[in-house]
Write a protein that holds these residues in place. Structure first.
Motif, mmCIF file in Angstrom:
data_model
loop_
_atom_site.group_PDB
_atom_site.id
_atom_site.type_symbol
_atom_site.label_atom_id
_atom_site.label_comp_id
_atom_site.label_asym_id
_atom_site.label_seq_id
_atom_site.Cartn_x
_atom_site.Cartn_y
_atom_site.Cartn_z
ATOM 1 N N ALA A 78 15.010 -4.492 -6.863
ATOM 2 C CA ALA A 78 13.910 -3.564 -7.163
ATOM 3 C C ALA A 78 14.261 -2.694 -8.360
ATOM 4 N N LEU A 79 15.518 -2.246 -8.454
ATOM 5 C CA LEU A 79 15.923 -1.411 -9.587
ATOM 6 C C LEU A 79 15.874 -2.201 -10.888
ATOM 7 N N LEU A 80 16.375 -3.437 -10.874
ATOM 8 C CA LEU A 80 16.342 -4.267 -12.078
ATOM 9 C C LEU A 80 14.906 -4.500 -12.544
ATOM 10 N N ILE A 140 12.306 6.313 2.016
ATOM 11 C CA ILE A 140 11.213 7.242 2.271
ATOM 12 C C ILE A 140 10.564 6.883 3.592
ATOM 13 N N ASN A 141 10.297 7.885 4.417
ATOM 14 C CA ASN A 141 9.661 7.676 5.716
ATOM 15 C C ASN A 141 8.150 7.762 5.594
ATOM 16 N N ASP A 184 2.367 1.138 1.547
ATOM 17 C CA ASP A 184 1.748 1.692 0.345
ATOM 18 C C ASP A 184 2.506 2.928 -0.132
ATOM 19 N N LEU A 185 3.202 2.792 -1.262
ATOM 20 C CA LEU A 185 3.824 3.932 -1.924
ATOM 21 C C LEU A 185 3.021 4.258 -3.174
ATOM 22 N N ASN A 237 10.154 3.067 7.682
ATOM 23 C CA ASN A 237 10.449 3.592 6.360
ATOM 24 C C ASN A 237 10.456 2.464 5.338
ATOM 25 N N GLN A 238 10.639 2.828 4.077
ATOM 26 C CA GLN A 238 10.644 1.855 2.993
ATOM 27 C C GLN A 238 11.631 2.306 1.928
ATOM 28 N N THR A 239 12.448 1.395 1.423
ATOM 29 C CA THR A 239 13.346 1.721 0.321
ATOM 30 C C THR A 239 12.643 1.432 -1.001
#
Length: 307
Positions: A78-80, A140-141, A184-185, A237-239
């Motif tokens: 995800a960071l890349l 994030i929760n 959904d973020l 949660n979601q990273t």
């Protein structure tokens, strides 16, 4: 490619050539550089770029901009992806093989997030003036919001480009889904004046994609608050990964506030394929109604006996 890799410009066509030959051209086959188009080519370019980005972190180039074994770490996918998209550059137009050209815009079906540019993706000491802030594997929760405060510091530019990209790996959705995003973020940027910027060129929150980018122009000394919020998560949660860059500052200054606060409570969607559950309040009301009916029934029975 018929070129000597140790000889600068060995693969280049002559300067008299106004356009590079296409890969399928029957002439000028001795040149080592030619242009190609299509996903067959772009996939290879993207894969190679991601390999270089990963090596950047594994070799410890972050955060100093120079290689240091002590700074080595393994970045998430995800960071890349966030870094690559965050540094992608806009185009004025595109040209087809037949020579036709027409204008394009960011986030359209022609260029999407733009053309990959690694020099605009990560800082390299002595190679560019880019400043960056990176966050990887942040958790994030549901119903939570993360805040990141930044200020455009001093530099030589009159106008700066401030860019932020949020990426997360969404859980797999069911086949044939119409709305396939499960977690959904949302990414927002709020200026000191209270103006809010939304991702992907939209005027409101994006509830469809798991990649969100905001790119704005900024002046020296401006302060911004980046917000990452979670709503209606299908999991607890979601990273996520977040890449932030400023293309001209001497430093990208963090204002030392990274808060995690509850956002608005998520709405609950009940599927028509499953029975709805009865709340405790409704159960109490039903019990009260039944008791009242029993009392009325007993009273009626007593009246009849008296008669």
């Amino acid at each position: 490619a018929k070129g000597d890799q140790n000889e600068t410009g060995e693969c280049d066509p002559p300067s008299s050539l106004t356009q590079l030959p296409h890969v399928y051209s029957s002439t000028d086959q001795h040149y080592g550089i030619r242009y190609m188009a299509g996903t067959s080519v772009s996939a290879a370019v993207i894969s190679g770029s991601l390999a270089l980005l990963r090596q950047y972190f594994v070799d410890g180039w972050w955060p100093s901009g120079s290689a240091a074994v002590s700074d080595s770490f393994d970045p998430s996918s995800a960071l890349l992806k966030a870094i690559l998209i965050n540094g992608a550059q806009s185009l004025d137009g595109i040209q087809l093989i037949n020579g036709t050209t027409y204008a394009v815009a960011d986030y359209d079906t022609n260029i999407g997030f733009g053309r990959v540019n690694l020099n605009k993706s990560l800082p390299i000491k002595g190679g560019n003036e880019l400043k960056a802030a990176l966050f990887d594997r942040k958790v994030i929760n549901d119903s939570e919001e993360h805040h990141y405060d930044y200020m455009i510091s001093s530099g030589d530019c009159h106008l700066y480009e401030f860019s932020a990209t949020l990426v997360w790996v969404d859980p797999p959705a069911s086949s044939g889904c119409l709305k396939c995003l499960l977690n959904d973020l949302d990414l927002t940027i709020t200026s000191e004046s209270g103006e809010t910027y939304f991702a992907n060129g939209m005027n409101s929150r994006d509830g469809t994609n798991n990649v969100e980018r905001i790119r704005i122009s900024a002046f020296k000394g401006e302060k911004f608050t980046l917000g990452v919020s979670a709503s209606n998560l299908s999991t607890q949660n979601q990273t996520y990964a977040l890449a932030i860059t400023d293309d001209c500052s001497e430093t990208l200054t963090s204002l030392a506030r990274t808060s995690m606060v509850p956002s608005m409570a998520p709405s609950i969607i009940v599927s028509s394929n499953h029975p709805t559950t009865t709340t405790t309040t409704e159960k109490i009301k039903n019990q009260t109604r039944r008791k009242r009916k029993k009392r009325k029934k007993k009273i009626k029975q007593k009246i009849r006996r008296r008669k």
